[in-house]
Design an enzyme around this catalytic site. Structure first.
Site, PDB file in Angstrom:
ATOM      1  N   HIS A 119       1.078  -1.214   0.037  1.00 37.32           N
ATOM      2  CA  HIS A 119      -0.052   0.021  -0.021  1.00 37.32           C
ATOM      3  C   HIS A 119       0.635   1.286  -0.028  1.00 37.32           C
ATOM      4  CE1 HIS A 119      -2.769   3.017   1.779  1.00 37.32           C
ATOM      5  NE2 HIS A 119      -3.778   2.037   1.525  1.00 37.32           N
ATOM      6  N   ASP A 196       3.490  -4.310   7.603  1.00 36.03           N
ATOM      7  CA  ASP A 196       2.206  -3.786   7.653  1.00 36.03           C
ATOM      8  C   ASP A 196       1.120  -4.863   8.012  1.00 36.03           C
ATOM      9  OD1 ASP A 196       0.039  -2.549   7.041  1.00 36.03           O
ATOM     10  OD2 ASP A 196       0.457  -1.698   5.024  1.00 36.03           O
ATOM     11  N   GLN A 199      -4.176  -5.447   6.920  1.00 35.17           N
ATOM     12  CA  GLN A 199      -5.119  -6.430   6.251  1.00 35.17           C
ATOM     13  C   GLN A 199      -4.984  -7.933   7.093  1.00 35.17           C
ATOM     14  OE1 GLN A 199      -7.715  -5.448   4.641  1.00 35.17           O
ATOM     15  NE2 GLN A 199      -6.987  -3.715   3.852  1.00 35.17           N
ATOM     16  N   LYS A 222     -10.252  -0.644  10.732  1.00 35.16           N
ATOM     17  CA  LYS A 222     -10.306  -1.962   9.848  1.00 35.16           C
ATOM     18  C   LYS A 222     -10.759  -2.988  10.475  1.00 35.16           C
ATOM     19  CE  LYS A 222      -6.978  -0.442   6.347  1.00 35.16           C
ATOM     20  NZ  LYS A 222      -7.831   0.183   5.194  1.00 35.16           N
ATOM     21  N   CYS A 362      -4.614   2.361  -3.603  1.00 34.20           N
ATOM     22  CA  CYS A 362      -3.313   2.904  -3.207  1.00 34.20           C
ATOM     23  C   CYS A 362      -2.084   1.788  -3.075  1.00 34.20           C
ATOM     24  CB  CYS A 362      -3.460   3.169  -1.595  1.00 34.20           C
ATOM     25  SG  CYS A 362      -4.911   4.478  -1.232  1.00 34.20           S
TER      26      CYS A 362
HETATM   27  C1  PLP Z   1      -2.440  -2.877   3.444  1.00 34.15           C
HETATM   28  C2  PLP Z   1      -2.634  -1.644   3.975  1.00 34.15           C
HETATM   29  N1  PLP Z   1      -1.880  -0.902   4.538  1.00 34.15           N
HETATM   30  C3  PLP Z   1      -2.087   0.357   4.896  1.00 34.15           C
HETATM   31  C4  PLP Z   1      -3.404   1.165   4.801  1.00 34.15           C
HETATM   32  C5  PLP Z   1      -3.594   2.030   5.396  1.00 34.15           C
HETATM   33  O1  PLP Z   1      -4.199   2.474   6.282  1.00 34.15           O
HETATM   34  P1  PLP Z   1      -4.777   3.551   6.977  1.00 34.15           P
HETATM   35  O2  PLP Z   1      -5.470   4.586   5.944  1.00 34.15           O
HETATM   36  O3  PLP Z   1      -5.688   3.318   7.934  1.00 34.15           O
HETATM   37  O4  PLP Z   1      -3.585   4.361   7.639  1.00 34.15           O
HETATM   38  C6  PLP Z   1      -4.275   0.451   4.179  1.00 34.15           C
HETATM   39  C7  PLP Z   1      -5.525   0.742   3.990  1.00 34.15           C
HETATM   40  O5  PLP Z   1      -6.217   0.631   3.048  1.00 34.15           O
HETATM   41  C8  PLP Z   1      -3.952  -1.184   3.745  1.00 34.15           C
HETATM   42  O6  PLP Z   1      -4.931  -1.752   3.086  1.00 34.15           O
END
Ligand code: PLP
Length: 406
Positions: A119, A196, A199, A222, A362
């Protein structure tokens, strides 16, 4: 709908209202009443600035905030509660790592390995660190099915590598990466791993010690908690060595004109008034998830995903991004409808009362690597039902006809 579906859905006011078939859970989940109540209760009965006052109300607020930290630590198997830093979201957690660890440990000539499936939140902070330090970002490409080959990683690792950034589960492909094997390879090369978990934590049991990750980020929203609260986990020894990221109130031990010393972790990284209501909401969301248990949530989401996946695989005009095995999709299926732009696909779903997501999610480098511009993504939470999946499939089957394609 069976009685289990009804019981679960009754917990979520927005889901229960049947306003929409909500299948954009990878973007954010809906909130159960117990989480809304916990936040309300905190502000109605216990609100004061945590850590600031020695009067009862402030101590109560501090207790509520710190109890949420302990719950988050226990959820992911951290050794100490102090290894949990509260942030705004995963994005802020990852930027904290980049600004604190990255800018102080990475220098010109060093290399940062970033998986192509990241992301932008675990991608752009490293591009920024490279730009500021003169280090180089090295990309670890995935295979066409979205898997990552450790052999390729071993070819990229060298004495120049300082850090490897990789997602636990891709928000596009939905595949679970073998983080323990990756961590072993990274540590052998003398680097650290930043993972990260945005998910993964909402959908599967995570044990940060078993994974042996140095730093790990996720977002509360999430996983049924309010927006505005996120988590950074770090191994204590590493966090102790990292300098603060944001400077201000409540992150110091002492300040004089001549000298400043900083508070211990986690407070060193939590400058300013904290999001106590958000943390309380996260704590309530963790209790809620523990109440149902990962086994039940995973099983429900697995069945929904498999049902959607099998039917979609049988549609000749649908291309699913990533693996052709439903087991590799943790509640996430991104796909293309031949001849129809993802924005049109999503608009038709929306007109039919189904919320799915279109775009690059993203993750533009991943889409480019896989030779596509964008996709449509359907993603499940355990409150979704087979009937909702059937309705999704029914709309999907009619999309090309609606666009005048035979
Ligand atoms: C894999 C992953 N990393 C990071 C993020 C970023 O999350 P946040 O917008 O809550 O910071 C997301 C959000 O869609 C995501 O799916």
């Amino acid at each position: 709908m069976n009685s289990e579906d009804t019981k679960i859905r009754d917990e979520f006011p927005l889901i229960k209202s049947d306003r929409v078939i909500y299948l954009d859970n990878a973007a954010t989940t809906q909130k159960p009443q117990c989480v809304l109540d916990a936040v309300n209760d905190y502000y109605a009965k216990h609100n004061a600035n945590p850590m600031r006052g020695l009067y009862d109300l402030s101590l109560e607020a501090t207790d509520a905030y710190e109890s949420a930290r302990a719950k988050a630590a226990s959820l992911i198997g951290a050794e100490y509660p102090e290894e949990i830093i509260f942030t705004r979201n995963a994005t802020e957690s990852l930027n904290l790592i980049a600004y604190s660890y990255g800018l102080h440990n990475i220098k010109a000539g060093d290399e940062i390995i970033v998986s192509v499936a990241e992301h932008h939140s675990n991608f752009l902070p490293w591009v920024n660190v490279a730009g500021l330090t003169g280090a180089k970002v090295v990309y670890w490409d995935c295979e066409p099915d979205g898997s990552f080959d450790i052999g390729r990683l071993n070819d990229l690792l060298s004495e120049k590598t300082k850090l490897v950034a990789i997602t636990h589960v891709s928000n596009v492909i939905g595949r679970i990466n073998d983080i323990r094997a990756i961590a072993d390879a990274v540590h052998k090369a003398g680097a650290i791993i930043v993972c990260d978990g945005s998910q993964s934590v909402p959908h599967m049991k995570v044990d940060v010690r078993a994974l042996d990750v140095d730093l790990f980020a996720f977002s509360g929203h999430k996983m049924y908690a309010p927006m505005g609260i996120g988590v950074l986990y770090g191994q204590k020894k590493l966090l102790d060595e990292m300098p603060p990221f944001i400077y201000g109130g409540e992150m110091i031990e002492s300040v004089t004109k001549e000298r400043v010393t900083y508070a211990e972790v986690p407070h060193k990284f939590e400058a300013g008034t904290v999001n106590a209501g958000g943390a309380v909401g996260l704590g309530a969301a963790i209790d809620f998830m523990n109440g149902y248990g990962y086994d039940l949530m995973e099983e429900r989401e697995r069945k929904l995903t498999a049902h959607a996946f099998d039917a979609m695989s049988a549609m000749p005009y649908i291309t699913i991004i990533g693996s052709d095995d439903a087991k590799d999709h943790l509640g996430i299926i991104a796909f293309k409808v031949e001849g129809v732009h993802p924005h049109d696909v999503t608009a038709i779903f929306s007109d039919s009362g189904v919320a799915v997501r279109a775009g690059h999610h993203c993750a533009q480098p991943l889409h480019k690597h896989l030779g596509i511009m964008s996709s449509t993504r359907v993603s499940f939470a355990f409150y979704n039902t087979m009937e909702e999946v059937d309705r999704f499939l029914e709309v999907l089957e009619g999309i090309r006809g609606k666009m005048g394609i035979q």
